[in-house]
Scaffold this motif. Structure first.
Motif, PDB file in Angstrom:
ATOM      1  N   LYS A 123      34.755  22.998  63.823  1.00 41.46           N
ATOM      2  CA  LYS A 123      33.442  23.351  63.256  1.00 41.46           C
ATOM      3  C   LYS A 123      33.040  24.751  63.720  1.00 41.46           C
ATOM      4  N   GLN A 124      33.258  25.032  64.978  1.00 43.32           N
ATOM      5  CA  GLN A 124      32.908  26.340  65.522  1.00 43.32           C
ATOM      6  C   GLN A 124      33.730  27.447  64.860  1.00 43.32           C
ATOM      7  N   THR A 125      35.032  27.191  64.684  1.00 41.31           N
ATOM      8  CA  THR A 125      35.906  28.187  64.064  1.00 41.31           C
ATOM      9  C   THR A 125      35.524  28.396  62.597  1.00 41.31           C
ATOM     10  N   ASN A 126      35.220  27.299  61.911  1.00 39.79           N
ATOM     11  CA  ASN A 126      34.755  27.376  60.525  1.00 39.79           C
ATOM     12  C   ASN A 126      33.521  28.278  60.431  1.00 39.79           C
ATOM     13  N   ASP A 127      32.575  28.075  61.332  1.00 41.16           N
ATOM     14  CA  ASP A 127      31.335  28.853  61.324  1.00 41.16           C
ATOM     15  C   ASP A 127      31.583  30.326  61.657  1.00 41.16           C
ATOM     16  N   GLU A 128      32.566  30.580  62.505  1.00 40.68           N
ATOM     17  CA  GLU A 128      32.915  31.962  62.847  1.00 40.68           C
ATOM     18  C   GLU A 128      33.467  32.695  61.621  1.00 40.68           C
TER      19      GLU A 128
ATOM     20  N   ASN B 154      28.699  38.718  57.138  1.00 43.36           N
ATOM     21  CA  ASN B 154      28.376  40.028  57.710  1.00 43.36           C
ATOM     22  C   ASN B 154      29.360  41.124  57.291  1.00 43.36           C
ATOM     23  N   LYS B 155      30.333  40.729  56.467  1.00 41.15           N
ATOM     24  CA  LYS B 155      31.401  41.663  56.060  1.00 41.15           C
ATOM     25  C   LYS B 155      32.084  42.277  57.283  1.00 41.15           C
ATOM     26  N   ASP B 156      32.198  41.442  58.305  1.00 37.72           N
ATOM     27  CA  ASP B 156      32.858  41.846  59.546  1.00 37.72           C
ATOM     28  C   ASP B 156      34.331  41.446  59.450  1.00 37.72           C
ATOM     29  N   TYR B 157      35.100  42.262  58.768  1.00 44.36           N
ATOM     30  CA  TYR B 157      36.478  41.882  58.480  1.00 44.36           C
ATOM     31  C   TYR B 157      37.417  42.094  59.661  1.00 44.36           C
ATOM     32  N   THR B 158      36.942  42.768  60.690  1.00 43.45           N
ATOM     33  CA  THR B 158      37.717  42.868  61.924  1.00 43.45           C
ATOM     34  C   THR B 158      37.731  41.513  62.619  1.00 43.45           C
TER      35      THR B 158
ATOM     36  N   GLU C  78      45.081  43.698  57.921  1.00 43.06           N
ATOM     37  CA  GLU C  78      44.422  44.765  58.676  1.00 43.06           C
ATOM     38  C   GLU C  78      44.760  46.143  58.101  1.00 43.06           C
ATOM     39  N   LYS C  79      45.931  46.260  57.524  1.00 41.29           N
ATOM     40  CA  LYS C  79      46.358  47.530  56.941  1.00 41.29           C
ATOM     41  C   LYS C  79      45.627  47.840  55.632  1.00 41.29           C
ATOM     42  N   TYR C  80      45.531  46.825  54.761  1.00 38.76           N
ATOM     43  CA  TYR C  80      44.989  47.060  53.418  1.00 38.76           C
ATOM     44  C   TYR C  80      43.485  46.823  53.287  1.00 38.76           C
ATOM     45  N   GLN C  81      42.909  46.072  54.213  1.00 36.22           N
ATOM     46  CA  GLN C  81      41.477  45.754  54.088  1.00 36.22           C
ATOM     47  C   GLN C  81      40.573  46.987  53.960  1.00 36.22           C
ATOM     48  N   PRO C  82      40.820  48.045  54.727  1.00 37.02           N
ATOM     49  CA  PRO C  82      39.914  49.199  54.611  1.00 37.02           C
ATOM     50  C   PRO C  82      40.183  50.080  53.387  1.00 37.02           C
ATOM     51  N   THR C  83      41.267  49.819  52.661  1.00 39.51           N
ATOM     52  CA  THR C  83      41.676  50.705  51.570  1.00 39.51           C
ATOM     53  C   THR C  83      41.088  50.285  50.226  1.00 39.51           C
ATOM     54  N   LYS C  84      41.328  51.131  49.225  1.00 36.12           N
ATOM     55  CA  LYS C  84      40.883  50.844  47.852  1.00 36.12           C
ATOM     56  C   LYS C  84      42.023  50.282  47.001  1.00 36.12           C
TER      57      LYS C  84
END
Length: 213
Positions: free
Chosen positions: A54-59, A66-70, A104-110
């Motif tokens: 449940k905790q991991t799901n919520d994280e 929050n669009k916190d993709y890191t 992690e490589k492609y997330q910041p790209t277009k």
């Protein structure tokens, strides 16, 4: 003399029998005690597992909101990566899959990726990682949804094969009921599949589900 000896022998035997009768049977008692301990431990382990999931799901939900993709990337399985399914049917060959490093490589790209095909039209859905996560995966605020563990709440007319693809893994469901205005057919649900790795649960699949034609 013989009578005295016989009386002593009888007395010794009687005392020995009484002592033996009062002794507990170690194996039986130990077994019962161990049983109780094992049962209590199992119940505790299940409770702990459910709480951790449940905790991991919520994280995951918090990171998406929050669009916190890191933070989202840190929850991806280090070895198996993560698969994204647009609808309930998990297509092993067609669904988009990323290793943790590639995400992690492609997330910041277009860079545009094809995530699947739109229900009804069959048109391919192309989007960047950020757009797919923000506009499709988290199309509604699932932090305010109904939660369940290893049980389906939402279900429509599309084939749901999650349990066949991930038979041994745990999954969570975050369900938002449809509106009365639309006959409750505009419901949406977001499922996460988790697998344990080195004592921690990691995300291996993100599956959206909704009413399909």
């Amino acid at each position: 003399m013989k009578k005295i000896l016989i009386s002593l022998v009888v007395l010794v035997l009687v005392v020995a029998c009484k002592k033996e009768a009062g002794k507990p049977v170690p194996n039986v008692i130990d077994s019962i005690a161990q049983n109780k301990t094992d049962t209590a431990g199992t119940v505790q382990n299940i409770a702990n597992k459910e709480a951790v999931l449940k905790q991991t799901n919520d994280e995951v939900l918090k990171a998406l909101k929050n669009k916190d993709y890191t933070s989202f990337a840190s929850l991806i399985h280090p070895e198996k990566g993560v698969r994204f399914s647009m609808y309930a049917f998990v297509d092993i060959k067609g669904d988009k899959h990323f290793s943790k490093a590639d995400f992690e490589k492609y997330q910041p790209t277009k860079t545009l990726f094809t995530w699947g095909a739109h229900d009804g039209s069959g048109d391919p859905y192309k989007a960047t990682v950020n757009d797919y996560l923000g506009k499709w995966v988290f199309a509604k605020d699932f932090t305010a949804s109904q939660y369940s563990l290893n049980k389906f709440i939402g279900g429509g007319n599309s084939l749901n094969n999650l349990k066949e693809i991930y038979p041994k893994d745990n999954f969570t469901e975050n369900y938002i009921k449809g509106t009365e205005k639309n006959g409750e057919m505009d419901w949406k649900t977001l499922r996460f599949v988790f697998e344990e790795f080195q004592g921690k649960y990691y995300l291996i699949a993100v599956v959206n589900d909704q009413w399909t034609i």
